[in-house]
Write a protein that holds these residues in place. Structure first.
Motif, PDB file in Angstrom:
ATOM      1  N   ALA A 197      37.562  68.969  20.618  1.00 20.07           N
ATOM      2  CA  ALA A 197      38.714  68.136  20.925  1.00 20.07           C
ATOM      3  C   ALA A 197      39.981  68.595  20.215  1.00 20.07           C
ATOM      4  O   ALA A 197      41.061  68.607  20.810  1.00 20.07           O
TER       5      ALA A 197
ATOM      6  N   ARG B 293      41.956  60.992  26.015  1.00 22.87           N
ATOM      7  CA  ARG B 293      41.839  61.821  24.803  1.00 22.87           C
ATOM      8  C   ARG B 293      40.413  62.337  24.648  1.00 22.87           C
ATOM      9  O   ARG B 293      40.167  63.332  23.971  1.00 22.87           O
TER      10      ARG B 293
ATOM     11  N   ARG C 229      43.508  66.664  27.743  1.00 26.63           N
ATOM     12  CA  ARG C 229      43.833  67.168  26.415  1.00 26.63           C
ATOM     13  C   ARG C 229      44.843  68.310  26.502  1.00 26.63           C
ATOM     14  O   ARG C 229      45.661  68.491  25.598  1.00 26.63           O
TER      15      ARG C 229
END
Length: 532
Positions: free
Chosen positions: A447, A497, A165
């Motif tokens: 995230a 991801r 990420r």
């Protein structure tokens, strides 16, 4: 996205100022820095962002305690200086982590460990991370999972990062500042002349020719082969002057071995170390190995049974409950592109980076070596060097800047401590979206940080998030990843991801892959998100 007008006829034809080859942490970091300084940047990556080395690290923001034994004081200091800069830039994907080193007198004497930790504490200024201290493992929570002979230990601080990420956040920032980011796009050739480079790129949409004033070779394990096979020198010159040592590092993931939030650093009889780190709530990450590759394809690196046995054996020297190969639920391997310094031991090869400039014709910058902790400084140095070669010095800017989603001020006000800021952010997300399940709210906050609003959009209920393709993974989030973060496949979503692949069954993983395959050519894709 403006640039200083070029002065030569060749430069006037340029489609971009700088072509960057390689979509790992260094390539994306350099693209971000250059674009933020106003240069026109195009980055091409033959696979997915962070598809190789940059998603296969031990996922630590650390100075490298063991490098002190190799007298790498400059590297350790540089990395230690970067820790808190990075932690403040993206508190959603990076956070402080305390490490426990059980003392084994047969490895290193206590006085040596104390000296090392004293240096580690004082080589760079700390404002967020607490210093080291000795602990009694007979009473400390970290002693409970260990064998009873480990009665004392030491605790020190470093940081954790979601490495894949981190790469994507740099790419997002680069694009926001005007860079073009092309994934699944290979650089077939790059012909150099006195006035620039002519590169042929091939992606899912076909071939295109790009004219660039300068090229940055950030191809990681492929950096040397890029110079020897892809880049075509001007007449009478040679491009490749350095050699890489490709060192495979492998990790295993097992069900959670301990309940507390500390990580471990274990000393091994071969004088190496391994880490055992809390991972994805339900797991423990153990690594890494150092195995030299000789002529193998870096992209094909996989863990060997000998590496699994090694990691299990070394971890079992410390844990009361042995770690067996049968416990392993996932493995990953990456190849470190280390600059060859003629060291016989792969573990002793320097992790520092070198930037090699070549201006015998159009500017070329090659990135050799490096580690994830120093990527920002490497990128800053690289952008400065590109500016020097182009004759256009422009000021650095990233040291105090947030990465994409890292500025939480609209949610929590002024920043304080990164770890506390994140907890306040989660509370704010839950207050604004009380219909979100608590676990899902925390995962989305982790995230995406402040970009969570782009994921949730105008949703007012779980129904508005769309059907769940797999537990907790809804169509709205998948569309965001497809349209905004260059995700083209199930693996992009599940293993880069996110790490949701660890939590899903094989059937659930296949559903995510099938959804991506069916939907990938739907409308609203960002420029550069072309998938085969």
């Amino acid at each position: 996205m403006s640039a200083t007008p070029p002065t030569s006829p060749a430069a006037a034809e340029a489609a971009c100022d700088v072509l960057i080859v390689g979509g790992g942490i260094n390539g994306c970091g350099i693209a971000r820095d250059l674009a933020g300084r106003g240069w026109r940047v195009l980055l091409c990556e033959k696979d997915d962002l962070a598809a190789h080395t940059s998603s296969s690290s031990t996922k630590l923001i650390h100075g490298g305690l063991r490098y002190l034994e190799y007298y790498e004081f400059s590297l350790v200091r540089k990395a230690l200086q970067e820790r808190e800069v990075l932690l403040r830039s993206a508190p959603h994907i990076m956070w402080p982590l305390r490490f426990v080193m059980p003392h084994d007198p047969s490895m290193r004497p206590a006085w040596m460990v104390r000296i090392g930790l004293f240096l580690y504490d004082h080589l760079a200024r700390r404002e967020v991370l607490p210093g080291s201290r000795a602990v009694d493992l007979r009473t400390h929570a970290a002693g409970a999972p260990l064998k009873p002979q480990f009665k004392r230990g030491f605790v020190y601080s470093d940081g954790w990062v979601d490495d894949a990420r981190l790469v994507v956040l740099n790419a997002l920032d680069a694009r926001a500042k005007g860079a073009e980011v092309l994934t699944r796009t290979r650089c077939l050739s790059a012909q150099r002349d006195a006035g620039g480079w002519t590169a042929v790129l091939e992606g899912p949409s076909g071939r295109r020719t790009v004219r660039a004033r300068a090229v940055v070779n950030a191809a990681g394990p492929w950096a040397e082969s890029f110079l020897r096979g892809v880049a075509r020198p001007a007449k009478g010159e040679a491009l490749a002057t350095r050699h890489l040592r490709l060192v495979k590092g492998s990790h295993i993931v097992v069900p959670r071995l301990f309940a507390h939030e500390h990580a471990y650093i274990f000393q091994n009889p071969d004088k190496r170390i391994i880490f055992a780190i809390p991972y994805q709530d339900a797991f423990t990450l153990i690594g890494t190995t150092d195995i030299e590759l000789n002529g193998d394809d870096p992209g094909a690196a996989r863990i060997g049974t000998d590496e699994i046995d090694y990691l299990c054996t070394q971890a079992s020297r410390y844990f009361a409950k042995p770690v067996a190969p049968a416990d392993v639920v996932w493995t990953y391997s990456g190849v470190r592109p280390l600059l060859d310094d003629a060291s016989g031991d792969p573990s002793a090869v320097t992790r520092d980076y070198m930037l090699e400039s070549n201006t015998t014709a159009a500017p070329l910058l090659s990135v050799w070596g490096g580690k994830i902790t120093t990527f920002r400084k490497l990128s800053e140095d690289a952008a400065g060097e590109v500016g020097r070669m182009l004759g256009e010095a422009r000021p650095a800017w990233t040291e105090g800047a947030f990465l994409a989603g890292g500025d939480l001020s609209d949610w929590i006000g002024a920043a304080a401590r990164p770890d506390d800021d994140f907890e306040r952010f989660v509370a704010a997300v839950r207050a604004k979206h009380p219909w979100l399940d608590a676990a899902l709210a925390r995962r989305l906050a982790r995230a995406y940080g402040a970009r969570i609003s782009a994921v949730i959009g105008e949703a007012q209920s779980m129904d508005d998030m769309g059907p769940a393709v797999a537990p907790g993974l809804h169509e709205r989030e998948l569309r965001y990843l497809r349209d905004e973060e260059w995700a083209c496949s199930g693996d992009d979503v599940l293993w880069r991801r996110s790490k949701l692949g660890l939590h899903f069954t094989q059937e659930e993983r296949e559903r995510v892959g099938a959804w991506m395959q069916q939907q990938i050519r739907a409308p609203r894709q960002q420029e550069g998100v072309a998938c085969s």
